[in-house]
Write a protein that holds these residues in place. Sequence first.
Motif, PDB file in Angstrom:
ATOM      1  N   ALA A  64       0.664  -1.283   0.064  1.00  0.00           N
ATOM      2  CA  ALA A  64      -0.040  -0.282  -0.191  1.00  0.00           C
ATOM      3  C   ALA A  64       0.851   1.336   0.046  1.00  0.00           C
ATOM      4  O   ALA A  64       0.505   2.368  -0.687  1.00  0.00           O
ATOM      5  N   ASP A  65       2.148   1.385   0.597  1.00  0.00           N
ATOM      6  CA  ASP A  65       2.823   2.562   0.874  1.00  0.00           C
ATOM      7  C   ASP A  65       3.871   2.668  -0.285  1.00  0.00           C
ATOM      8  O   ASP A  65       4.572   3.526  -0.441  1.00  0.00           O
ATOM      9  N   THR A  66       4.065   1.508  -1.174  1.00  0.00           N
ATOM     10  CA  THR A  66       5.077   1.494  -2.112  1.00  0.00           C
ATOM     11  C   THR A  66       4.422   1.733  -3.603  1.00  0.00           C
ATOM     12  O   THR A  66       3.361   1.324  -3.928  1.00  0.00           O
ATOM     13  N   PRO A  67       4.890   2.743  -4.443  1.00  0.00           N
ATOM     14  CA  PRO A  67       4.439   3.320  -5.681  1.00  0.00           C
ATOM     15  C   PRO A  67       4.475   1.898  -6.686  1.00  0.00           C
ATOM     16  O   PRO A  67       5.188   0.852  -6.474  1.00  0.00           O
ATOM     17  N   ALA A  68       3.255   1.786  -7.197  1.00  0.00           N
ATOM     18  CA  ALA A  68       2.991   0.533  -8.128  1.00  0.00           C
ATOM     19  C   ALA A  68       4.179   0.502  -9.263  1.00  0.00           C
ATOM     20  O   ALA A  68       4.687  -0.912  -9.828  1.00  0.00           O
ATOM     21  N   THR A  69       4.891   1.483  -9.482  1.00  0.00           N
ATOM     22  CA  THR A  69       6.097   1.356 -10.747  1.00  0.00           C
ATOM     23  C   THR A  69       7.140   0.726  -9.838  1.00  0.00           C
ATOM     24  O   THR A  69       8.056   0.142 -10.510  1.00  0.00           O
ATOM     25  N   GLU A  70       7.159   0.444  -8.510  1.00  0.00           N
ATOM     26  CA  GLU A  70       8.042  -0.318  -7.831  1.00  0.00           C
ATOM     27  C   GLU A  70       7.788  -1.482  -7.443  1.00  0.00           C
ATOM     28  O   GLU A  70       8.338  -2.880  -7.898  1.00  0.00           O
ATOM     29  N   ILE A  71       6.585  -1.903  -6.947  1.00  0.00           N
ATOM     30  CA  ILE A  71       5.948  -3.173  -6.563  1.00  0.00           C
ATOM     31  C   ILE A  71       4.420  -2.931  -6.984  1.00  0.00           C
ATOM     32  O   ILE A  71       3.711  -2.164  -6.319  1.00  0.00           O
ATOM     33  N   GLU A  72       4.241  -3.515  -8.064  1.00  0.00           N
ATOM     34  CA  GLU A  72       2.994  -3.879  -8.414  1.00  0.00           C
ATOM     35  C   GLU A  72       2.068  -4.760  -7.765  1.00  0.00           C
ATOM     36  O   GLU A  72       0.652  -4.378  -7.546  1.00  0.00           O
ATOM     37  N   THR A  73       2.678  -5.746  -7.251  1.00  0.00           N
ATOM     38  CA  THR A  73       1.731  -6.962  -6.649  1.00  0.00           C
ATOM     39  C   THR A  73       2.892  -7.761  -5.884  1.00  0.00           C
ATOM     40  O   THR A  73       4.073  -7.673  -6.214  1.00  0.00           O
ATOM     41  N   THR A  74       2.401  -8.420  -4.708  1.00  0.00           N
ATOM     42  CA  THR A  74       3.064  -9.240  -3.974  1.00  0.00           C
ATOM     43  C   THR A  74       2.578 -10.619  -3.879  1.00  0.00           C
ATOM     44  O   THR A  74       1.597 -10.750  -3.922  1.00  0.00           O
ATOM     45  N   LEU A  75       3.555 -11.537  -3.777  1.00  0.00           N
ATOM     46  CA  LEU A  75       3.306 -13.037  -3.462  1.00  0.00           C
ATOM     47  C   LEU A  75       3.737 -13.226  -2.044  1.00  0.00           C
ATOM     48  O   LEU A  75       4.871 -13.289  -2.205  1.00  0.00           O
ATOM     49  N   LEU A  76       2.872 -13.456  -1.380  1.00  0.00           N
ATOM     50  CA  LEU A  76       3.640 -14.007  -0.028  1.00  0.00           C
ATOM     51  C   LEU A  76       3.464 -15.531   0.190  1.00  0.00           C
ATOM     52  O   LEU A  76       2.193 -16.022   0.005  1.00  0.00           O
ATOM     53  N   VAL A  77       4.579 -16.154   0.292  1.00  0.00           N
ATOM     54  CA  VAL A  77       4.607 -17.579  -0.026  1.00  0.00           C
ATOM     55  C   VAL A  77       4.858 -18.082   1.495  1.00  0.00           C
ATOM     56  O   VAL A  77       5.947 -17.593   2.058  1.00  0.00           O
ATOM     57  N   HIS A  78       4.520 -19.251   1.830  1.00  0.00           N
ATOM     58  CA  HIS A  78       5.006 -19.903   3.304  1.00  0.00           C
ATOM     59  C   HIS A  78       5.193 -21.285   2.795  1.00  0.00           C
ATOM     60  O   HIS A  78       4.186 -22.091   2.558  1.00  0.00           O
ATOM     61  N   PRO A  79       6.112 -21.877   2.611  1.00  0.00           N
ATOM     62  CA  PRO A  79       6.640 -23.253   2.035  1.00  0.00           C
ATOM     63  C   PRO A  79       6.220 -24.368   2.956  1.00  0.00           C
ATOM     64  O   PRO A  79       6.083 -25.503   2.315  1.00  0.00           O
ATOM     65  N   THR A  80       6.229 -24.057   4.226  1.00  0.00           N
ATOM     66  CA  THR A  80       5.917 -25.483   5.044  1.00  0.00           C
ATOM     67  C   THR A  80       4.897 -25.298   6.025  1.00  0.00           C
ATOM     68  O   THR A  80       4.602 -26.277   6.552  1.00  0.00           O
ATOM     69  N   LEU A  81       4.093 -24.116   6.352  1.00  0.00           N
ATOM     70  CA  LEU A  81       3.204 -24.162   7.175  1.00  0.00           C
ATOM     71  C   LEU A  81       1.775 -24.482   6.934  1.00  0.00           C
ATOM     72  O   LEU A  81       1.044 -25.112   7.932  1.00  0.00           O
ATOM     73  N   PHE A  82       1.266 -24.288   5.971  1.00  0.00           N
ATOM     74  CA  PHE A  82      -0.074 -24.664   5.590  1.00  0.00           C
ATOM     75  C   PHE A  82      -0.533 -25.868   4.451  1.00  0.00           C
ATOM     76  O   PHE A  82      -0.678 -25.547   3.312  1.00  0.00           O
ATOM     77  N   GLY A  83       0.098 -27.105   4.870  1.00  0.00           N
ATOM     78  CA  GLY A  83      -0.082 -27.935   3.982  1.00  0.00           C
ATOM     79  C   GLY A  83      -1.517 -28.555   3.821  1.00  0.00           C
ATOM     80  O   GLY A  83      -1.980 -28.975   2.752  1.00  0.00           O
ATOM     81  N   ASP A  84      -2.454 -28.547   4.722  1.00  0.00           N
ATOM     82  CA  ASP A  84      -3.713 -28.707   4.669  1.00  0.00           C
ATOM     83  C   ASP A  84      -4.504 -27.765   3.969  1.00  0.00           C
ATOM     84  O   ASP A  84      -4.475 -26.278   4.417  1.00  0.00           O
ATOM     85  N   PHE A  85      -5.237 -27.747   2.668  1.00  0.00           N
ATOM     86  CA  PHE A  85      -5.818 -26.736   2.132  1.00  0.00           C
ATOM     87  C   PHE A  85      -6.920 -26.121   2.731  1.00  0.00           C
ATOM     88  O   PHE A  85      -7.263 -24.988   2.619  1.00  0.00           O
ATOM     89  N   LEU A  86      -7.677 -26.982   3.537  1.00  0.00           N
ATOM     90  CA  LEU A  86      -8.815 -26.430   4.168  1.00  0.00           C
ATOM     91  C   LEU A  86      -8.508 -25.401   5.551  1.00  0.00           C
ATOM     92  O   LEU A  86      -8.983 -24.525   5.697  1.00  0.00           O
ATOM     93  N   LEU A  87      -7.355 -25.792   6.144  1.00  0.00           N
ATOM     94  CA  LEU A  87      -6.788 -24.772   6.940  1.00  0.00           C
ATOM     95  C   LEU A  87      -6.251 -23.848   6.307  1.00  0.00           C
ATOM     96  O   LEU A  87      -6.712 -22.559   6.766  1.00  0.00           O
ATOM     97  N   PHE A  88      -5.589 -23.614   5.135  1.00  0.00           N
ATOM     98  CA  PHE A  88      -5.411 -22.560   4.483  1.00  0.00           C
ATOM     99  C   PHE A  88      -6.295 -21.588   3.953  1.00  0.00           C
ATOM    100  O   PHE A  88      -6.261 -20.442   3.916  1.00  0.00           O
ATOM    101  N   ASN A  89      -7.585 -22.351   3.451  1.00  0.00           N
ATOM    102  CA  ASN A  89      -8.509 -21.622   3.064  1.00  0.00           C
ATOM    103  C   ASN A  89      -9.190 -20.889   4.419  1.00  0.00           C
ATOM    104  O   ASN A  89      -9.673 -19.774   3.982  1.00  0.00           O
ATOM    105  N   ASP A  90      -9.030 -21.559   5.518  1.00  0.00           N
ATOM    106  CA  ASP A  90      -9.614 -20.389   6.526  1.00  0.00           C
ATOM    107  C   ASP A  90      -8.678 -19.547   6.952  1.00  0.00           C
ATOM    108  O   ASP A  90      -9.181 -18.562   7.098  1.00  0.00           O
ATOM    109  N   ILE A  91      -7.374 -19.604   6.654  1.00  0.00           N
ATOM    110  CA  ILE A  91      -6.531 -18.490   6.880  1.00  0.00           C
ATOM    111  C   ILE A  91      -6.648 -17.435   5.945  1.00  0.00           C
ATOM    112  O   ILE A  91      -6.339 -16.234   6.071  1.00  0.00           O
ATOM    113  N   THR A  92      -7.364 -17.835   4.730  1.00  0.00           N
ATOM    114  CA  THR A  92      -7.423 -16.698   3.555  1.00  0.00           C
ATOM    115  C   THR A  92      -8.571 -16.096   4.171  1.00  0.00           C
ATOM    116  O   THR A  92      -8.811 -14.691   3.908  1.00  0.00           O
TER     117      THR A  92
END
Length: 193
Positions: A64-92
Motif C-alpha cells: 500500500a505504501d510503495t508506488p506501483a512502479t516499484e511493486i505492482e503486486t506481492t506473492l506472500l509464500v509460506h513453503p511449510t506451514l499450510f499443507g492442509d488446504f482446508l486450513l489454508f482456506n480458513d487462513i484466507t
Amino acid sequence: MTATDDQTVIHHTRQWLEKAVIGLNLCPFAKAPYVKDQVRIYISHAKHLDGFLEDLDRELQLLADTPATEIETTLLVHPTLFGDFLLFNDITAIADTAVTDLGLEGVLQIAPFHPDFQFDNTETDAISNYTNRSPYPTLHLIRESSIAKAAAAFPDAADIFERNIALLEKMGHEGWEKLAIPRCPFPIDKASK
C-alpha cells in the motif's frame, strides 16, 4: 529454512508464473508487471499462524505504501506451514479481515493459491482446480487499482475464469503435467493450527 531453500522457493514460484500463469495466459494482467520486475515474492519463515499474519500485515502495508512502479503486486509464500488446504482456506478468510483491519479495503485484495487448491463442489482432482494451484501455499496481494486498469484494458475480464477452465479441460492432466511445474520439495505441516 536456509537462503538456498529460499532461492528454491523463489525459483519454483517463478517457474509457475512463467509456465502457467503467464505461459498459459491464466492471468492476462500478469506478464507486464513480471517483465518489469514489479512482482515481489516474499518468503515467510513464521513458525506459527500469528507470525504469518504479522508477515501478512507488513506485506499489505508495504504494498500500500510503495508506488506501483516499484511493486505492482506481492506473492506472500509460506513453503511449510499450510499443507492442509482446508486450513489454508480458513487462513484466507482471516487474511481478508486483515485487509479491512488495516483500512485497505478497496485498496488491496487477496487471491489464494495452494498446491492442493480445490473450489467448492469440485472433485479433488478436477482440472479446474489447477487454475489456483501453485508450488507452495501463496497469498497474492493485489492492488484494486490494478484490477480496475486491467478490466478496462480487457473488457471481457469476467470471462477469464471460464476461458481458463476451458483451456485446462482441453489440456487435461496430461497437458498440465507436461508443463513440469515444480511441487513443494519440503515437508509441509498438514496439521498447523
